[in-house]
Design a protein around this motif. Structure first.
Motif, short mmCIF file in Angstrom:
data_model
loop_
_atom_site.label_atom_id
_atom_site.label_comp_id
_atom_site.label_asym_id
_atom_site.label_seq_id
_atom_site.Cartn_x
_atom_site.Cartn_y
_atom_site.Cartn_z
N LEU A 18 41.01 57.18 33.90
CA LEU A 18 42.32 57.77 34.18
C LEU A 18 43.45 57.09 33.41
N ARG A 19 43.11 56.05 32.65
CA ARG A 19 44.10 55.33 31.83
C ARG A 19 45.22 54.73 32.67
N LEU A 20 44.89 54.28 33.87
CA LEU A 20 45.88 53.66 34.74
C LEU A 20 46.02 52.18 34.41
N LEU A 21 47.18 51.61 34.72
CA LEU A 21 47.42 50.20 34.43
C LEU A 21 46.57 49.32 35.35
N PRO A 22 45.91 48.31 34.81
CA PRO A 22 45.10 47.41 35.64
C PRO A 22 45.88 46.77 36.78
N PHE A 23 47.12 46.40 36.52
CA PHE A 23 47.94 45.76 37.55
C PHE A 23 48.11 46.70 38.75
N VAL A 24 48.45 47.95 38.47
CA VAL A 24 48.69 48.92 39.54
C VAL A 24 47.40 49.24 40.28
N VAL A 25 46.31 49.48 39.54
CA VAL A 25 45.04 49.84 40.16
C VAL A 25 44.54 48.73 41.07
#
Length: 330
Positions: free
Chosen positions: A127-134
């Motif tokens: 999903l190309r989400l930011l590691p920090f947010v995930v």
């Protein structure tokens, strides 16, 4: 008659000094901290028993930090490791309560942790989400899952050989968990240095676009490092279970900060592409020595928390200085 070696220029001297500090800085820091507490509390700090206690305290952070080393070198971050450790202890306790053998229960805890890490990896890569947010979201979700599975209370199953993993006075005075940490550290170090996977991890962390153009399977590498990061957190859960003699959904709160700090203090860069297993273990030892030394000095918990927070800030600042210096050289 041989000619004398040419003198190093000022930039070369600066570069050489920076290289020495990067390579040996963590070890120098560890020695300095040990000397400080030895001077302040020699009678209680300098002893074989206290050394064993420090190593015991290092084991959980050190094992989990091995996985975090892979994640950070690959340019990622995982804020959920503390919650994964808590969930792992609960899974192990529940399985033992249901009559599962201790070995299979430990494997179940490690497997559950690896699945959690893999879920974060899928969200980040697909999903190309930011590691920090995930991983921030996973930190809360997994903590809630641990509390739900445990009925919001600790679980203490019957004692098994797993409880002996963190007992002092065994195997040369050190707990079995410490030797387990050292054994896995050797495996990770060899994998990073001598395998294609290790080279791919550094390549992805150094420059993801270049790595992709060179044919490196970037998504696969990222997914694998998060799975391994979760698995090593699961191994940390096994040791935490042994230390607590049970599963506790409230354990390891904030431990992810100590784990990340250990990796960064050890020379890894939060920007990726840099890090060593040896440095990580030294960083984990620094965190444990500081906590142990503060206890020997009789400092209150709030003072220890301030000191730990200061170390974390210093670690991030050190990483910033290293990255700025590297950018200036480029």
């Amino acid at each position: 008659m041989s000619e004398p070696a040419p003198a190093l220029s000022a930039p070369e001297k600066t570069s050489w000094l920076r290289h020495v500090l990067t390579a040996f800085g963590p070890l120098v820091g560890l020695v300095a901290v040990c000397v400080l507490f030895a001077v302040l509390r020699y009678d209680t700090f300098v002893s074989r028993d206290n050394f064993s206690i420090i190593m015991q305290q290092t084991a959980v952070i050190g094992v989990a930090a091995l996985g975090m080393t892979l994640v950070i070198i690959a340019g990622g971050i995982d804020l959920s490791v503390g919650s994964i450790i808590a969930l792992g202890t609960v899974v192990i306790a529940l399985l033992i309560e249901k009559g599962v053998s201790p070995f299979l229960a430990a494997l179940g805890g490690v497997g559950a942790a690896a699945i959690c890490g893999g879920l974060s990896g899928v969200l980040i890569t697909r999903l190309r989400l930011l590691p920090f947010v995930v991983t921030l979201g996973m930190m809360g979700a997994l903590r809630g899952a641990a509390k739900g599975l445990a009925g919001e209370q600790p679980i203490y199953p019957d004692e098994t050989w797993l409880n002996n993993l963190m007992q002092l006075g065994r195997h040369g005075g050190l707990p079995s968990g410490v030797w387990m940490m050292l054994g896995f550290a050797v495996l990770v170090a060899l994998a990073l240095r001598y395998t294609r996977f290790g080279r791919h991890v550094f390549a992805v962390g150094s420059n993801e676009l270049t790595a992709r153009l060179c044919g490196v399977p970037v998504e696969r590498v990222k997914l694998l490092v998060y799975i391994l990061g979760g698995a090593f957190a699961g191994l940390g859960a096994v040791l935490q279970f042994a230390y607590l003699t049970g599963g506790d959904p409230t354990t390891a709160v904030g431990l992810e900060l100590n784990i990340i700090a250990a990796v960064v203090i050890g020379g890894a860069s939060l920007a990726g592409g840099q890090g060593t297993v040896t440095g990580t273990l030294v960083g984990a030892l620094i965190m444990s020595v500081v906590a142990n030394g503060c206890t020997k000095l009789g400092l209150s918990n709030w003072v220890q928390e301030i000191v730990t927070g200061g170390i974390i800030i210093a670690a991030v600042l050190l990483d910033y200085v290293r990255r700025r210096s590297s950018a200036a050289r480029a």
